[in-house]
Design an enzyme around this catalytic site. Structure first.
Site, short mmCIF file in Angstrom:
data_model
loop_
_atom_site.label_atom_id
_atom_site.label_comp_id
_atom_site.label_asym_id
_atom_site.label_seq_id
_atom_site.Cartn_x
_atom_site.Cartn_y
_atom_site.Cartn_z
CB ALA A 149 10.96 -10.91 10.27
CG ASP B 289 -4.75 0.55 -3.08
OD1 ASP B 289 -4.15 -0.06 -2.18
OD2 ASP B 289 -4.72 1.79 -3.20
CD GLU C 106 -2.94 8.35 10.23
OE1 GLU C 106 -3.59 8.34 9.17
OE2 GLU C 106 -3.40 8.77 11.31
CB ILE D 165 -2.78 12.17 4.46
CG1 ILE D 165 -2.17 12.45 3.08
CG2 ILE D 165 -3.72 13.26 4.89
CD1 ILE D 165 -3.21 12.47 1.96
N GLY E 14 8.00 2.99 -13.01
CA GLY E 14 7.86 2.44 -11.66
C GLY E 14 6.72 3.05 -10.86
CE LYS F 185 -4.61 3.04 -0.25
NZ LYS F 185 -4.00 3.69 -1.44
#
Lengths: 430, 430
Positions: B44, B203, B131, B138, B189, B207
């Site tokens: 999708a 971010d 994961e 990792i 980038g 985590k």
């Protein structure tokens, strides 16, 4: 809460006692993670009287380890006896053929009999687990067989023997010679009274053969590992390597390529910007290079009561959760039987150290041997004669076929200029 | 060979395309490891015309991702859309409540809705795997939830954002300032056009909240993470830290202690002999300290098409092998609801950098504020005025309660001596 997983432990040395201690201390947490309690119900060891600092009351005691495999109150057998054959192997066969999951820390047994035992586990539909067998507490068996499962792995290598790394690091930090540091390590209990299994690289080779199987999807081939230990490294090797920007590590290195499976345990010069250069003391580390994941590094304590017990209980948690996957990440019949790749065809750089007489013409003789064998020299260091008149001469070659270096050394065999055998180490450029 | 595991992928950006590429290239090997083929059957994505460098012929195409959850030819749904809510969450709920295993790389969604989704997975008896959501390729989710399962973990911490580490490393190696390196990273980038999610630490906090849950057996508490990014680090901070023997890393740090759960993302000074000091460029690394295993380190590539695809397919291999274990290493109802430990009560050392006016009495004012708050100073560096007349003043404190440093900074608020806000970083002494 679900019914406990009942564990029988064979061998109550440090690690066996450590497993009992761990479950006594962390049992409630382990039960939450495993979904059920993990309870030791029976043990087998020779000496009933020794004080191990653990409470064995209420546990059944067997004098013969193999009896654990036949007890109704044992769901899973943990083997911590050691030795590649003998009672450990008898117990493994009895447990697995009898349909009991089997957990072991025994790298020697796996290196020699791993495929047979994995087949027995598959036939019985039970788990064979051995996280503690390689790199102690580091979950590298799981990391390779599950975490990196999506990758074609080109190389797997690492610092696999803590005793060797402790000695090399101590030599590095203190500028001392091998035999002196070994003697001290033995006095402190960091090295065995008979240290040859460690320092001659056999222990690392056992572990490497297991890692290579997992990484490359290949049958274990312990006899295919080329092995050189650290006995002949001198303080000057470490100093010269440092002056060139390297540290020396005993590296177990495996590679699967077009020529087959290449496995070697050898002292290597590791560049200072490589993570293995920063693995110090008795630590272990494993690197795997996969085609999608890139370079993975696993580092931690590779031996000792606590780390090894941690890995054994991790396996028990897996089994309590119902894990029954194949021992070597795929069924034994799916493992490739790879040819052994000849070392000579590999390309690489080498470190060579010669002890030579201080007289005219020696340097010309050595460099001519290199030239005639097609070896090109990148660096050469000579620092004046020692008190006994001998001179150390260190070379680093440009990249080339390993067989060229071997040929050069053959040409120099029996030369009157050399005092003792030259020292050859490979340079880890991976 | 057993029946294939049929996969529907929602989202065909870099990672989605990477999963398709990986299975096309390594499919045979993955099938040997998984015990059955893993086959993408449906996808999708919005744009049907874009060239993704992959062959989508023969795959069903859904415009609405949630339709994947209802297709009979989809056994497992892989979500690579991103975003904490919206279509990703709708799809996750539909897949799990519909009894389909669900694989995601979506850390934001897990940080905010992980417990709800884990409960849905438990209720349906299917796997929720992620994961790829933390530290990319990792296998640290597996490493913590399975490899370290036997341990009470005291600390879990690491370098969790590759963009920040790339910027900090470039500043370190090139002596340049933050904004300059960020602009370059954006041009290359390596950083998003809107970089705030990365550089302001959000971010990394997503985590960290997941790692803390796994490590401590605690419910995810993203709102409990204290977050500071790297925007205010200047070249001089990095230079002064180096002169004191440290490197600066954005560290996500979690700790479970008597006062509860402590979670913080903050730039830290990391001693040169700590493994995190050697994590350079866009690499990620995670450290877990267990009571039996000691310090474990996992290092590798934390983002990018290949590593992320590697982690997604590792989850698919787990599911193909029959894995259905709980998402957060134990059932949701077994997860502890921990209090938030106040930062102020923690003890530690701090780095403080002040930009001050070059006039008499400034140093006395600052040191008096420290003294009055009970902060003891270990090092102090002042190196003469800049061209604009301002002076940089760097202090490292002795170990003490963090609230004392906070009080000292409060005392200095509004001081005429200070130019701009002081910079506070913690020192990683773990």
């Amino acid at each position: 809460m679900a019914t406990p997983l009942k564990v029988g432990i064979a061998g109550l040395g440090n690690v066996g006692a450590g497993v009992v201690k761990l479950l006594a201390k962390n049992g409630a947490l382990v039960a939450r993670r495993a979904g059920r309690p993990i309870a030791v119900t029976a043990v087998a060891a020779r000496d009933r009287t020794r004080d191990r600092g653990i409470d064995l009351a209420g546990l059944a005691w067997e004098d013969d380890a193999v009896a654990l495999a036949h007890r109704d109150d044992v769901d899973v057998v943990v083997e911590l006896i050691g030795g590649s054959d003998g009672p450990a192997l008898t117990l493994a066969r009895a447990a697995l053929t009898g349909g009991k999951p089997f957990v072991t820390a025994n790298k020697a047994m796996l290196a020699h009999h791993g495929l047979e035992l994995a087949k027995a586990a598959e036939a019985a539909g039970v788990a064979l687990r051995y996280e503690a067998a390689v790199a102690g507490g580091i979950p590298v068996i799981k990391g390779l067989s599950e975490g990196a499962a999506a990758n074609v792995i080109a190389h797997v290598y690492g610092v696999l023997n803590g005793t060797c790394n402790y000695i090399l690091t101590a030599m590095e930090q203190q500028g001392r010679d091998f035999s002196e540091v070994l003697a001290e390590a033995q006095a402190l209990g960091y090295a065995e009274a008979d240290p040859s299994f460690d320092i001659d690289g056999v222990d690392a080779a056992h572990k490497l053969s297991i890692l290579a199987s997992l990484a490359f999807g290949a049958a274990i081939d312990f006899d295919g590992v080329g092995i050189t230990g650290i006995r002949h490294i001198i303080a000057a090797d470490i100093a010269e390597a440092a002056s060139l920007g390297y540290r020396i590590r005993l590296v177990g290195f495996g590679e699967a390529g077009p020529h087959g499976l290449f496995q070697r345990v050898h002292p290597c010069l590791v560049p200072m910007d490589h993570p293995l250069a920063h693995v110090t003391g008795s630590l272990n580390a494993v690197v795997a290079e996969g085609d999608f994941v890139g370079r993975l590094l696993f580092q931690g304590r590779g031996a000792g009561e606590g780390p090894t017990a941690s890995a054994v209980v991790a396996d028990l948690v897996d089994i309590a959760r119902g894990g029954t996957g194949p021992a070597f990440a795929m069924p034994v019949d799916s493992l490739a039987r790879l040819e052994r790749a000849p070392a000579g065809r590999r390309r690489g750089r080498a470190y060579l150290r010669f002890t030579v007489s201080d007289r005219p013409g020696v340097l010309a003789e050595l460099t001519a041997a290199m030239r005639d064998a097609g070896v090109s020299i990148e660096s050469l260091i000579q620092r004046g004669a020692a008190a006994d008149g001998s001179v150390l001469l260190v070379m680093v070659t440009h990249e080339g076929p390993e067989e060229s270096v071997a040929h050069a050394l053959e040409r120099l065999e029996g030369s009157q200029s050399l005092i003792g055998a030259p020292m050859l180490m490979h340079i880890l450029d991976s």
